[in-house]
Design a protein around this motif. Sequence first.
Motif, short mmCIF file in Angstrom:
data_model
loop_
_atom_site.label_atom_id
_atom_site.label_comp_id
_atom_site.label_asym_id
_atom_site.label_seq_id
_atom_site.Cartn_x
_atom_site.Cartn_y
_atom_site.Cartn_z
N ARG A 272 7.19 -3.12 -2.99
CA ARG A 272 8.56 -2.72 -3.33
C ARG A 272 8.67 -2.43 -4.83
O ARG A 272 9.37 -1.50 -5.25
N MET A 273 7.98 -3.22 -5.63
CA MET A 273 8.04 -3.04 -7.08
C MET A 273 7.46 -1.70 -7.52
O MET A 273 7.91 -1.11 -8.51
N VAL A 274 6.45 -1.21 -6.79
CA VAL A 274 5.79 0.03 -7.20
C VAL A 274 6.22 1.22 -6.33
O VAL A 274 5.55 2.24 -6.31
N GLY A 275 7.35 1.09 -5.63
CA GLY A 275 7.94 2.23 -4.96
C GLY A 275 7.40 2.55 -3.59
O GLY A 275 7.44 3.72 -3.16
N GLN A 276 6.91 1.55 -2.86
CA GLN A 276 6.42 1.76 -1.50
C GLN A 276 7.14 0.83 -0.51
O GLN A 276 6.52 0.03 0.19
N PRO A 277 8.47 0.92 -0.44
CA PRO A 277 9.22 -0.02 0.42
C PRO A 277 8.91 0.15 1.90
O PRO A 277 8.99 -0.82 2.66
N GLU A 278 8.54 1.36 2.34
CA GLU A 278 8.29 1.56 3.77
C GLU A 278 7.03 0.81 4.20
O GLU A 278 6.94 0.32 5.34
N TRP A 279 6.06 0.69 3.33
CA TRP A 279 4.88 -0.12 3.65
C TRP A 279 5.25 -1.60 3.68
O TRP A 279 4.82 -2.33 4.56
N ALA A 280 6.05 -2.00 2.70
CA ALA A 280 6.48 -3.40 2.65
C ALA A 280 7.22 -3.81 3.92
O ALA A 280 7.06 -4.93 4.42
N ASP A 281 8.01 -2.89 4.45
CA ASP A 281 8.78 -3.19 5.66
C ASP A 281 7.88 -3.44 6.87
O ASP A 281 8.32 -4.03 7.85
N GLY A 282 6.64 -2.98 6.80
CA GLY A 282 5.71 -3.18 7.92
C GLY A 282 5.01 -4.51 7.91
O GLY A 282 4.24 -4.82 8.83
N LEU A 283 5.26 -5.33 6.88
CA LEU A 283 4.64 -6.66 6.79
C LEU A 283 5.65 -7.74 7.15
O LEU A 283 6.83 -7.64 6.80
N THR A 284 5.19 -8.75 7.85
CA THR A 284 6.06 -9.82 8.34
C THR A 284 5.53 -11.16 7.87
O THR A 284 4.32 -11.38 7.85
N TYR A 285 6.44 -12.04 7.49
CA TYR A 285 6.03 -13.39 7.10
C TYR A 285 7.10 -14.38 7.53
O TYR A 285 8.23 -14.00 7.84
N SER A 286 6.73 -15.64 7.57
CA SER A 286 7.67 -16.69 7.92
C SER A 286 7.90 -17.59 6.71
O SER A 286 7.11 -17.63 5.77
N HIS A 287 9.01 -18.31 6.77
CA HIS A 287 9.30 -19.34 5.78
C HIS A 287 8.86 -20.69 6.36
O HIS A 287 8.70 -20.84 7.57
N ARG A 435 0.79 -5.04 10.96
CA ARG A 435 0.13 -5.45 9.72
C ARG A 435 -1.03 -4.55 9.32
O ARG A 435 -1.08 -4.03 8.19
N ASP A 436 -1.99 -4.37 10.20
CA ASP A 436 -3.21 -3.66 9.83
C ASP A 436 -2.98 -2.21 9.40
O ASP A 436 -3.61 -1.75 8.44
N PRO A 437 -2.10 -1.46 10.08
CA PRO A 437 -1.84 -0.10 9.58
C PRO A 437 -1.34 -0.07 8.14
O PRO A 437 -1.69 0.83 7.37
N VAL A 438 -0.53 -1.08 7.75
CA VAL A 438 -0.07 -1.16 6.37
C VAL A 438 -1.22 -1.49 5.43
O VAL A 438 -1.41 -0.84 4.40
N LEU A 439 -2.02 -2.50 5.79
CA LEU A 439 -3.12 -2.90 4.91
C LEU A 439 -4.14 -1.79 4.73
O LEU A 439 -4.69 -1.61 3.63
N GLN A 440 -4.38 -1.02 5.79
CA GLN A 440 -5.36 0.07 5.71
C GLN A 440 -4.91 1.17 4.76
O GLN A 440 -5.74 1.91 4.22
N LYS A 441 -3.61 1.27 4.52
CA LYS A 441 -3.10 2.26 3.56
C LYS A 441 -2.86 1.64 2.19
O LYS A 441 -3.25 2.20 1.16
N PHE A 457 -1.19 -14.21 0.52
CA PHE A 457 -0.15 -13.20 0.69
C PHE A 457 -0.46 -11.92 -0.07
O PHE A 457 0.14 -10.88 0.19
N GLY A 458 -1.42 -11.96 -0.98
CA GLY A 458 -1.79 -10.75 -1.68
C GLY A 458 -2.47 -9.74 -0.78
O GLY A 458 -2.28 -8.53 -0.91
N SER A 459 -3.29 -10.25 0.17
CA SER A 459 -3.95 -9.35 1.11
C SER A 459 -3.49 -9.56 2.54
O SER A 459 -3.92 -8.84 3.45
N TYR A 460 -2.63 -10.58 2.78
CA TYR A 460 -1.91 -10.76 4.05
C TYR A 460 -2.82 -10.97 5.26
O TYR A 460 -2.41 -10.73 6.39
#
Length: 509
Positions: A272-287, A435-441, A457-460
Amino acid sequence: MEKVDVLILGAGPTGLGAATRLHQHKKTDWKLYDCFDEPGGLACTDLTPQGFYFDMGGHVIFSHFKYFDDLIDTAVGRGDNWNNHQRVSYVRLKGRWVAYPFQNNVSALDVDDQVDCLTGLVEAKLQNAVAQSKPHTFDEWILRVMGEGIANIFMRPYNFKVWGIPTHLMQASWMGERVATVDVNRAISNVLHKKEEAGWGPNATFRFPAEGGTGGIWKKVAQLLPKENTGYGPGKYMESLDLDEKVAKFQDGTTVKYNSLISTMPLDRLLRMVGQPEWADGLTYSHCHIIGLGIRGANPHGAKCWLYFPEDNCPFYRATIFSHYAEKNCPTADTELPTLCLGGLDGGVSDNTNTDSNSKTGPYHSLMFEVCESDMKPVNQDPTKLGGTAGTWPQVVMDTIKGAVATGLMGEGAEIVSIYHRRLEYGYPTPSLGRDPVLQKALPWLRERNVWSRGRFGSYKYEVANQDHSLMLGVQAVDNVLFGALETTLHHPSIVNPQKNMEYTYTSE
């Protein structure tokens, strides 16, 4: 503007792994920044005012890497600095304890449940034999390997409590050694012979530091580094990142120009910081909510280590007998502490203990609980007053006290002398279908811009997210930065996980 060759963001195991590797290579032109006041990241340990230590989850030390072993032994020492344990873990189900892994110990169930589980296993084996493709989702994998019986009684409800999403929304490629498969013939034999089988997995034996908790390990690792190369505190929160100029700006006004950036911040935030919010939206995490209870009295749970809870009579999916790991995880027996409230199915509300008159000595033991929170699995955090002098805590703390009594972890009237709660924004990186489609890009895109995003969380990648994996992600990122070496842990989990990896060694000289 400060200039460095390598900038490292985050002082958890991955960041510290990168820094120790640079230091081992006798490199000096690097900086390590973390926005927390001390190193450790998610592997930190907190201390309550009453003297109870609690980790941020069920962290124990077992390793796939010689480098990891060498480093922490150098930092912490050997021998009496560690406690060695045999894992004793159980699943609490229908009022009984079933040895872990559950799928190998259905012999402990009642007859009707045994029939359902064994029938499912046999049917799964037959269906798997004629399957034309690999399972796509985690749920398909469960049905293919374990069958409908084990899926319904344990795997589906338990994994929803852990991940906060249903198993059909998770992929099937992440498991490796994380989930035990089933030998159908052995499962049938165990039922007929009423045999318990509990020795599976890489953490069947483990060690734990004698004092300071898991966080103490990483504080000592950080002490191996030159202080002039590290910076901690809220001021070291990165506010912006210019990938073209290779410039990072921090909250305290520091501006750093780097040649290479090793980032352990959550990948979704970085994107999100570097302008790729659509990739960020493809990652899921829990609290994750960590709840700790310090209790007066000797540990009544014997050699039990951690325990699993698939049912809905408690909010937690796992509980750890944390005092069992190290005597110094609790205050000494001669420490006088007041009772804050009493354990009960009402969550301790009814107790009216007067703390002015009830300070007394131990011994003490402690329980640590983990509760998942997600969009699909909300957690009640409304302020709630407990009994006695315990004060006001989030509702999930009261629910945990109730659950501890309901599951037999704590008796009615148990004297609670310390209460701990912390909500971790980032608990588990979910191996979701997207997850994997996002990481591969995303990971190659960042790498092309001299950013190595690595870590839990850096490489998820949950399949390489234990402490030893996380450290080696940092070590191997440095070797890739300096020499172009292959990052085996990141790219080939199926190679590193089944074996002890001896190629990397740490020396302090």
